[in-house]
Scaffold this active site. Structure first.
Site, mmCIF file in Angstrom:
data_model
loop_
_atom_site.group_PDB
_atom_site.id
_atom_site.type_symbol
_atom_site.label_atom_id
_atom_site.label_comp_id
_atom_site.label_asym_id
_atom_site.label_seq_id
_atom_site.Cartn_x
_atom_site.Cartn_y
_atom_site.Cartn_z
ATOM 1 N N GLY A 143 39.475 48.983 25.979
ATOM 2 C CA GLY A 143 39.440 48.660 27.410
ATOM 3 C C GLY A 143 40.763 48.939 28.158
ATOM 4 O O GLY A 143 40.697 49.016 29.378
ATOM 5 N N CYS A 186 43.491 46.953 21.716
ATOM 6 C CA CYS A 186 42.715 45.988 20.673
ATOM 7 C C CYS A 186 41.658 46.784 19.763
ATOM 8 O O CYS A 186 41.417 46.323 18.771
ATOM 9 C CB CYS A 186 42.317 44.755 21.431
ATOM 10 S SG CYS A 186 43.431 43.843 22.236
ATOM 11 N N GLY A 187 41.107 47.576 20.496
ATOM 12 C CA GLY A 187 40.089 48.404 19.698
ATOM 13 C C GLY A 187 40.556 49.484 18.702
ATOM 14 O O GLY A 187 39.793 50.322 18.324
ATOM 15 N N ARG A 239 39.925 31.808 19.280
ATOM 16 C CA ARG A 239 40.075 32.802 18.193
ATOM 17 C C ARG A 239 40.211 31.863 17.021
ATOM 18 O O ARG A 239 41.173 30.940 17.000
ATOM 19 C CB ARG A 239 41.184 33.681 18.562
ATOM 20 C CG ARG A 239 41.526 34.517 17.258
ATOM 21 C CD ARG A 239 42.731 35.352 17.441
ATOM 22 N NE ARG A 239 42.408 36.634 18.488
ATOM 23 C CZ ARG A 239 43.237 36.879 19.262
ATOM 24 N NH1 ARG A 239 44.551 36.443 19.241
ATOM 25 N NH2 ARG A 239 42.883 37.730 20.394
ATOM 26 N N ARG A 283 57.307 38.092 19.230
ATOM 27 C CA ARG A 283 55.978 38.709 19.745
ATOM 28 C C ARG A 283 55.100 38.562 18.457
ATOM 29 O O ARG A 283 55.447 38.134 17.658
ATOM 30 C CB ARG A 283 56.307 40.331 19.995
ATOM 31 C CG ARG A 283 55.209 41.072 20.869
ATOM 32 C CD ARG A 283 55.297 40.603 22.178
ATOM 33 N NE ARG A 283 54.774 41.542 23.237
ATOM 34 C CZ ARG A 283 53.466 41.834 23.293
ATOM 35 N NH1 ARG A 283 52.527 40.966 22.895
ATOM 36 N NH2 ARG A 283 53.006 42.859 24.089
ATOM 37 N N LYS A 284 53.827 38.941 18.696
ATOM 38 C CA LYS A 284 52.679 38.585 17.678
ATOM 39 C C LYS A 284 53.287 39.480 16.348
ATOM 40 O O LYS A 284 53.914 40.642 16.649
ATOM 41 C CB LYS A 284 51.417 39.139 17.927
ATOM 42 C CG LYS A 284 51.134 40.669 18.380
ATOM 43 C CD LYS A 284 49.782 40.902 18.911
ATOM 44 C CE LYS A 284 49.462 42.275 19.040
ATOM 45 N NZ LYS A 284 48.208 42.709 19.360
#
Length: 585
Positions: free
Chosen positions: A503, A508-509, A131, A245-246
């Site tokens: 998914g 993430c979508g 990424r 965390r992110k």
């Protein structure tokens, strides 16, 4: 004494939490003249980390009940792989050697994510997704060609995706190639550093920044500064690389809110105060498998000069105080919930230069009733005689030849620049109006990346899916295209409908912001046989009236989706059934 209300919205994201509908909490906060009061124990506000030899580590007293990822970080700081050159030695080892010891196995499965490298152990053993950082989604033809050259050598395993955070992800990478790839990235002005795991993700901005006739502010300089700060100019910034965390950040530049500020941990919202330009701040928006939450006002305004100081202050408050236990409860909103918005604000304030943070401005520059604009096709820039051309990239997937051709078109018709969008599409800016017709006749636009996609295709988004991602439960990209094509054969829509596929519950979508969202799951068909399915979400909104969608139906087999989507479009989005003659045509 007057008070103001801060609204917390939570939307269920995981099938296990479906029984609870969206909940609302109200917090009262007094104006700036009143003292901050709190029932939070003073001991809770003791920083949990400390600096040792340039790296931030968890103090001994706070090491009970840590999640596995925190234990990996304690054993060895992941940034050392890059900053101390350990990646060079790692790349010389075989996968068998790396897998033979827990230490190096953790390197390839966990620590390498700090370099933007994600091992696809389950789906493509020994292969990595890489990424990139791409502030504001701005990339060049040279960068695009270089990435194409990387993925081309990996054959069918090599491809690239435009992500929902305006950046590139390339696939098929093998570890022995990484040192050379990192060198090549640096030569074209790219980095993958600190783009995964417990780091700040790609700073998002207006994809039309600097060329938009209706923009409020050009977001590019701010996002460039944010990215430079986050990675210390691609050298590595250990101050903010050990977060609980992110963490996501965006700078809003237009009334359209293309940046989706309500789902970011920190969002800068344009506002004037006392005759100066700056930003009101939203904090805490996030998605996860167990919970989704919309960002809430911090009741704070910063001048344009303080964009980096306040980012640093928020990150340090999160780094110092955030929980590092249950991984599902370590995003920043959980800390805000625990402390209360006023205490969290006070922790940010004391980390600001001078220990001061102004209250929010009432001069919000965003028009609330603005109708979100479409950026597809040929549209005029603020620069006379120039246009930008929005291209549809089906579910964001590109091959090496596609990228080379996009780079050529950017050079030949534009200024050698490309813009990526959170809807996984691409914009070619700075096209001379005299060249736009010729550009539209190019084979790539005719055959692959249409500037005039259908109303359902133009906003279709899909995550990686189980083709490459080990966490994904179902295949998404090819299925999203197939279902949409079949639906379009049965109904005609009169306006765009945003459909998102993800998914798994990690979303993430971003299915909760879609008009119609599909979240992968395993379910059973009419014969009781296990099969791939989806949970359907409806009603997500983006723009000035943004909010998260709600669950509509659970556990629908993917093979049964088309008639259900057709029904949703007819009953909720005023779609019209196509007649028999149209179907035969």
């Amino acid at each position: 004494m007057s008070t103001f209300a801060v609204r917390f919205l939570t939307s269920p994201c995981h099938p296990d939490s479906l029984s609870s509908r969206s909940k609302t909490w109200w917090l009262s906060a007094t104006p700036a003249v009143a003292p901050v009061t709190s029932e939070v124990e003073a001991s809770r506000l003791e920083p949990r980390v400390e600096e040792r030899d340039g790296f931030w580590v968890l103090k001994e007293k706070f090491r009970a009940g840590l999640n596995p990822q925190e234990k990996v970080k304690l054993e060895k700081d992941p940034m050392k792989l890059f900053m101390e050159g350990e990646i060079q030695e790692l790349a010389k080892m075989s996968m068998e050697e790396l897998d033979s010891a827990k230490h190096t196995k953790d390197d390839i499965d966990v620590r390498l994510k700090w370099l933007g490298l994600f091992h696809r152990r389950k789906s493509h053993y020994g292969r990595f997704m890489m990424r990139l950082k791409l502030p504001n989604g701005i990339t060049t033809s040279a960068q695009t060609r270089y990435l194409a050259s990387v993925i081309r050598k990996y054959g069918k395993d090599g491809c690239a995706d435009v992500t929902t955070r305006q950046n590139w992800q390339i696939r098929g990478v093998v570890l022995p190639d990484v040192p050379e790839i990192l060198k090549g990235l640096a030569e074209v002005g790219l980095t993958s550093l600190q783009s995964g795991m417990d780091n700040v993700r790609n700073p998002v901005g207006n994809p039309l920044a600097g060329i938009d006739p209706h923009e409020i502010v050009d977001t590019r300089p701010y996002n460039n500064l944010l990215s430079q700060f986050i990675t210390a100019n691609s050298r590595g910034n250990t101050t903010v690389s050990n977060l609980p965390r992110k963490w996501n950040v965006c700078v809003v530049g237009s009334h359209d809110l293309y940046e989706h500020p309500h789902i970011n941990d920190l969002a800068y919202m344009p506002a004037n105060k006392d005759g100066r330009f700056g930003f009101n701040l939203l904090v805490g928006g996030f998605f996860s498998a167990k919970r989704c939450a919309e960002a809430v006002p911090l009741d704070a305004w910063v001048s344009a000069d303080d964009v980096i100081p306040v980012c640093k202050a928020v990150l340090e408050a999160f780094r110092d105080l955030g929980s590092r236990g249950n991984r599902q409860k370590t995003r920043m909103m959980w800390l805000i919930d625990e402390l209360g918005i006023e205490v969290f604000r006070s922790e940010v304030e004391k980390r600001m230069p001078g220990g001061k943070l102004k209250r929010a401005s009432q001069e919000d520059l965003i028009q609330k009733q603005w109708e979100r604009r479409d950026y597809m096709g040929v549209l005029p820039q603020k620069q006379e005689g120039l246009s930008y051309v929005g291209l549809h990239i089906p579910v964001g997937r590109l091959q090496a030849d596609d990228m080379d051709e996009l780079a050529r078109l950017a050079d030949e018709y534009g200024s050698g620049e490309l813009r990526l969008t959170v809807e996984q599409n691409v914009i070619i800016p700075n096209v001379d109006n005299s060249k736009s017709d010729a550009l539209l006749e190019e084979p790539l636009l005719k055959e692959r990346f249409s500037p005039e996609p259908s109303l359902l295709m133009r906003s279709l988004v899909a995550c990686t899916g189980n083709q490459f991602c080990g966490q994904a439960i179902i295949e998404t990209k090819a299925r999203a295209l197939k279902v949409t094509e079949e639906v379009e054969r049965q109904v005609a829509v009169t306006r765009p409908v945003r459909m998102h596929w993800t998914g798994c519950p990690n979303t993430c979508g971003q299915v909760q912001v879609a008009d119609i969202g599909f979240m992968g799951c395993m379910t059973r068909d009419e014969n009781g046989k296990s099969c791939e399915g989806v949970d359907i979400f409806l009603g997500g909104k983006v723009g000035s009236d943004s909010h998260l969608g709600d669950m509509y139906k659970k556990g629908i087999p993917c093979k049964d989706l088309v008639p259900i989507v057709v029904d949703i479009l007819i009953n909720r989005f005023e779609a019209v059934p196509r007649n028999r003659e149209e179907l035969e045509d």
